[in-house]
Every structure is written in C-alpha cells, then in structure tokens.
Motif scaffolding. Sequence first.
Motif, PDB file in Angstrom:
ATOM      1  N   TYR A   8      -1.822 -24.323  18.407  1.00 26.05           N
ATOM      2  CA  TYR A   8      -2.377 -23.123  17.777  1.00 26.05           C
ATOM      3  C   TYR A   8      -3.892 -23.186  17.585  1.00 26.05           C
ATOM      4  CZ  TYR A   8       2.489 -22.173  16.700  1.00 26.05           C
ATOM      5  OH  TYR A   8       3.830 -21.954  16.790  1.00 26.05           O
ATOM      6  N   ILE A   9      -4.495 -24.338  17.803  1.00 29.91           N
ATOM      7  CA  ILE A   9      -5.925 -24.506  17.521  1.00 29.91           C
ATOM      8  C   ILE A   9      -6.793 -23.491  18.263  1.00 29.91           C
ATOM      9  CG2 ILE A   9      -7.907 -26.064  17.761  1.00 29.91           C
ATOM     10  CD1 ILE A   9      -6.007 -28.356  17.018  1.00 29.91           C
ATOM     11  N   PRO A  10      -6.640 -23.310  19.580  1.00 32.77           N
ATOM     12  CA  PRO A  10      -7.534 -22.362  20.264  1.00 32.77           C
ATOM     13  C   PRO A  10      -7.432 -20.936  19.729  1.00 32.77           C
ATOM     14  CG  PRO A  10      -6.401 -23.728  21.876  1.00 32.77           C
ATOM     15  CD  PRO A  10      -5.782 -24.009  20.534  1.00 32.77           C
ATOM     16  N   GLN A  11      -6.220 -20.464  19.489  1.00 33.88           N
ATOM     17  CA  GLN A  11      -6.055 -19.094  19.008  1.00 33.88           C
ATOM     18  C   GLN A  11      -6.611 -18.921  17.591  1.00 33.88           C
ATOM     19  OE1 GLN A  11      -3.517 -20.915  20.276  1.00 33.88           O
ATOM     20  NE2 GLN A  11      -2.977 -19.879  22.156  1.00 33.88           N
ATOM     21  N   LEU A  12      -6.299 -19.857  16.720  1.00 31.50           N
ATOM     22  CA  LEU A  12      -6.788 -19.772  15.344  1.00 31.50           C
ATOM     23  C   LEU A  12      -8.311 -19.866  15.298  1.00 31.50           C
ATOM     24  CD1 LEU A  12      -4.155 -22.040  13.582  1.00 31.50           C
ATOM     25  CD2 LEU A  12      -4.375 -19.560  13.363  1.00 31.50           C
ATOM     26  N   ASN A  13      -8.862 -20.739  16.140  1.00 34.37           N
ATOM     27  CA  ASN A  13     -10.310 -20.889  16.207  1.00 34.37           C
ATOM     28  C   ASN A  13     -10.966 -19.598  16.694  1.00 34.37           C
ATOM     29  OD1 ASN A  13     -12.730 -22.622  16.099  1.00 34.37           O
ATOM     30  ND2 ASN A  13     -12.751 -22.237  18.289  1.00 34.37           N
ATOM     31  N   GLU A  14     -10.389 -18.965  17.712  1.00 38.79           N
ATOM     32  CA  GLU A  14     -10.965 -17.722  18.248  1.00 38.79           C
ATOM     33  C   GLU A  14     -10.888 -16.577  17.249  1.00 38.79           C
ATOM     34  OE1 GLU A  14     -12.793 -17.179  20.986  1.00 38.79           O
ATOM     35  OE2 GLU A  14     -12.647 -19.336  21.242  1.00 38.79           O
ATOM     36  N   VAL A  15      -9.788 -16.490  16.513  1.00 40.93           N
ATOM     37  CA  VAL A  15      -9.686 -15.461  15.478  1.00 40.93           C
ATOM     38  C   VAL A  15     -10.820 -15.645  14.469  1.00 40.93           C
ATOM     39  CG1 VAL A  15      -8.308 -14.681  13.493  1.00 40.93           C
ATOM     40  CG2 VAL A  15      -7.212 -15.037  15.710  1.00 40.93           C
ATOM     41  N   GLY A  16     -11.023 -16.873  14.041  1.00 37.75           N
ATOM     42  CA  GLY A  16     -12.119 -17.157  13.119  1.00 37.75           C
ATOM     43  C   GLY A  16     -13.479 -16.857  13.725  1.00 37.75           C
ATOM     44  N   THR A  17     -13.658 -17.189  14.992  1.00 34.03           N
ATOM     45  CA  THR A  17     -14.936 -16.946  15.665  1.00 34.03           C
ATOM     46  C   THR A  17     -15.255 -15.458  15.716  1.00 34.03           C
ATOM     47  OG1 THR A  17     -14.772 -18.954  16.995  1.00 34.03           O
ATOM     48  CG2 THR A  17     -16.191 -17.226  17.839  1.00 34.03           C
ATOM     49  N   ILE A  18     -14.269 -14.646  16.035  1.00 35.64           N
ATOM     50  CA  ILE A  18     -14.491 -13.196  16.124  1.00 35.64           C
ATOM     51  C   ILE A  18     -14.875 -12.635  14.761  1.00 35.64           C
ATOM     52  CG2 ILE A  18     -13.345 -10.981  16.525  1.00 35.64           C
ATOM     53  CD1 ILE A  18     -11.688 -12.502  18.721  1.00 35.64           C
ATOM     54  N   VAL A  19     -14.085 -12.964  13.751  1.00 38.66           N
ATOM     55  CA  VAL A  19     -14.358 -12.452  12.399  1.00 38.66           C
ATOM     56  C   VAL A  19     -15.699 -12.989  11.895  1.00 38.66           C
ATOM     57  CG1 VAL A  19     -13.572 -12.474   9.997  1.00 38.66           C
ATOM     58  CG2 VAL A  19     -11.925 -12.150  11.850  1.00 38.66           C
ATOM     59  N   SER A  70     -12.974 -22.779   9.975  1.00 40.68           N
ATOM     60  CA  SER A  70     -13.851 -23.582  10.818  1.00 40.68           C
ATOM     61  C   SER A  70     -14.349 -22.773  12.013  1.00 40.68           C
ATOM     62  CB  SER A  70     -13.117 -24.843  11.295  1.00 40.68           C
ATOM     63  OG  SER A  70     -13.933 -25.567  12.177  1.00 40.68           O
ATOM     64  N   GLY A  71     -13.467 -21.982  12.607  1.00 40.66           N
ATOM     65  CA  GLY A  71     -13.870 -21.122  13.718  1.00 40.66           C
ATOM     66  C   GLY A  71     -14.919 -20.107  13.300  1.00 40.66           C
ATOM     67  N   MET A  72     -14.755 -19.545  12.100  1.00 40.47           N
ATOM     68  CA  MET A  72     -15.761 -18.607  11.574  1.00 40.47           C
ATOM     69  C   MET A  72     -17.110 -19.300  11.437  1.00 40.47           C
ATOM     70  SD  MET A  72     -13.654 -16.651   8.553  1.00 40.47           S
ATOM     71  CE  MET A  72     -15.110 -15.920   7.847  1.00 40.47           C
ATOM     72  N   ALA A  73     -17.068 -20.492  10.876  1.00 44.05           N
ATOM     73  CA  ALA A  73     -18.311 -21.198  10.588  1.00 44.05           C
ATOM     74  C   ALA A  73     -18.935 -21.823  11.836  1.00 44.05           C
ATOM     75  CB  ALA A  73     -18.045 -22.281   9.541  1.00 44.05           C
ATOM     76  N   LEU A  74     -18.129 -22.204  12.807  1.00 41.58           N
ATOM     77  CA  LEU A  74     -18.661 -22.864  14.000  1.00 41.58           C
ATOM     78  C   LEU A  74     -18.943 -21.881  15.126  1.00 41.58           C
ATOM     79  CD1 LEU A  74     -19.432 -25.528  15.238  1.00 41.58           C
ATOM     80  CD2 LEU A  74     -17.069 -25.855  15.936  1.00 41.58           C
ATOM     81  N   GLY A  75     -18.099 -20.878  15.274  1.00 41.01           N
ATOM     82  CA  GLY A  75     -18.294 -19.917  16.355  1.00 41.01           C
ATOM     83  C   GLY A  75     -19.530 -19.064  16.171  1.00 41.01           C
ATOM     84  N   THR A  76     -19.868 -18.774  14.928  1.00 42.75           N
ATOM     85  CA  THR A  76     -21.035 -17.945  14.653  1.00 42.75           C
ATOM     86  C   THR A  76     -22.326 -18.604  15.127  1.00 42.75           C
ATOM     87  OG1 THR A  76     -19.894 -16.924  12.798  1.00 42.75           O
ATOM     88  CG2 THR A  76     -22.290 -16.729  12.842  1.00 42.75           C
ATOM     89  N   PRO A  77     -22.602 -19.876  14.732  1.00 46.39           N
ATOM     90  CA  PRO A  77     -23.828 -20.500  15.256  1.00 46.39           C
ATOM     91  C   PRO A  77     -23.823 -20.610  16.782  1.00 46.39           C
ATOM     92  CG  PRO A  77     -23.005 -21.768  13.415  1.00 46.39           C
ATOM     93  CD  PRO A  77     -21.962 -20.732  13.733  1.00 46.39           C
ATOM     94  N   TYR A  78     -22.655 -20.892  17.351  1.00 43.82           N
ATOM     95  CA  TYR A  78     -22.564 -21.002  18.807  1.00 43.82           C
ATOM     96  C   TYR A  78     -23.002 -19.690  19.452  1.00 43.82           C
ATOM     97  CZ  TYR A  78     -20.565 -21.490  23.446  1.00 43.82           C
ATOM     98  OH  TYR A  78     -20.390 -21.524  24.797  1.00 43.82           O
ATOM     99  N   ASN A  79     -22.499 -18.574  18.956  1.00 43.94           N
ATOM    100  CA  ASN A  79     -22.869 -17.271  19.503  1.00 43.94           C
ATOM    101  C   ASN A  79     -24.315 -16.922  19.197  1.00 43.94           C
ATOM    102  OD1 ASN A  79     -20.359 -16.778  20.659  1.00 43.94           O
ATOM    103  ND2 ASN A  79     -19.555 -15.898  18.786  1.00 43.94           N
ATOM    104  N   GLN A  80     -24.777 -17.232  17.998  1.00 45.51           N
ATOM    105  CA  GLN A  80     -26.155 -16.916  17.627  1.00 45.51           C
ATOM    106  C   GLN A  80     -27.149 -17.715  18.453  1.00 45.51           C
ATOM    107  OE1 GLN A  80     -26.396 -17.579  13.393  1.00 45.51           O
ATOM    108  NE2 GLN A  80     -25.875 -15.461  12.933  1.00 45.51           N
TER     109      GLN A  80
END
Length: 167
Positions: A8-19, A70-80
């Motif tokens: 479930y890690i990839p899906q949960l991480n992506e949900v967090g990244t989007i939000v 974690s996805g919210m917090a990590l995906g945001t800097p990655y995209n920024q």
Amino acid sequence: GMVVRAQYIPQLNEVGTIVGSIFFGWFSDKIGSRAITLPFLLMISAICLGFVPLIPNQQEYLFFVLIPISGMALGTPYNQIGSAIASDIGKNKYLVGQTRAVSTIIAIIQGIGGICAAISQQVAARLFDYFFYFVSGLLTLAMLLIIPMAWREYTFKKELETQKHQD
C-alpha cells in the motif's frame, strides 16, 4: 505485518503527495516563499517514516495515517524543487528561446532522479528491515542542509518588509 502493508505504500504516498502539493503549494504561495516551508516538511516526513517500523501489528491503522502524512510532507518539496528548477532554467538569459536545450537539461535532471529512484529500490530490497530508518536519516540530513537556505530567504523577506515599512 509489514510485508503485507508494503503493497500500500505507493498508493498511500501518492494520495498524500497530491493533497500536500495542493495545500502546501497554496500555503507557500500565501507566505511568498517555498524555501521557508522545506525544512519543516522534511522534518515531518522524517519523523513519520522513523515511526513506521515501530507500529505494532495491532495498531495497523497508524500505518495508514503516517504514510500519507509523509507523502504530503515529502511530495510537496519534491514537486516544488522540480518546478523551481524548471522555472529558473526557463528564465536563464542564455537559454531563452533555446527550447531544445531547456528540454534536454530538464530531461537530464529527471533522468538523474530516475536513476536515484532505481538505486533506492535496490537499497530498499536489501535493507528492508532498516529502510525506513535509512530514509528518515537521509531526510534529516536534507533538512539540515536546507536550513541555511531557508534562513537566508526568511531574513531576506524580513529585510524587505522592514524596508517597506520605513518607506
């Protein structure tokens, strides 16, 4: 156990990244700075990932909370960071009108990111029991390295505000 939850890690991480990208993107626009938010977001992700291996099987719901955060917090800097690099490259006076050069540079950056992702997958497979601690440590290191840049941006913004109020 952890092996069952790993699917479930990839899906949960992506949900967090989007939000997170939407919310923290809006927030960083609101405060007028991307760099100031980066250390805070990396710290949140490092803490969340450091706690993932400690989750007992009886409290699996915590896994479904920590990974999206974690996805919210990590995906945001990655995209920024990616969008900031692309924006800066597009504004470079030597590259204006050089669409092939710009696209080549961006492709090289993305390619390096892909190579690093592939290497991390190999590391993850071999260090599965320690992977979350390893990533948490890397995020902590990244946070410490970004703090000086964030501090410079923060003090620069404060100086500009002080100058505005004096005028």
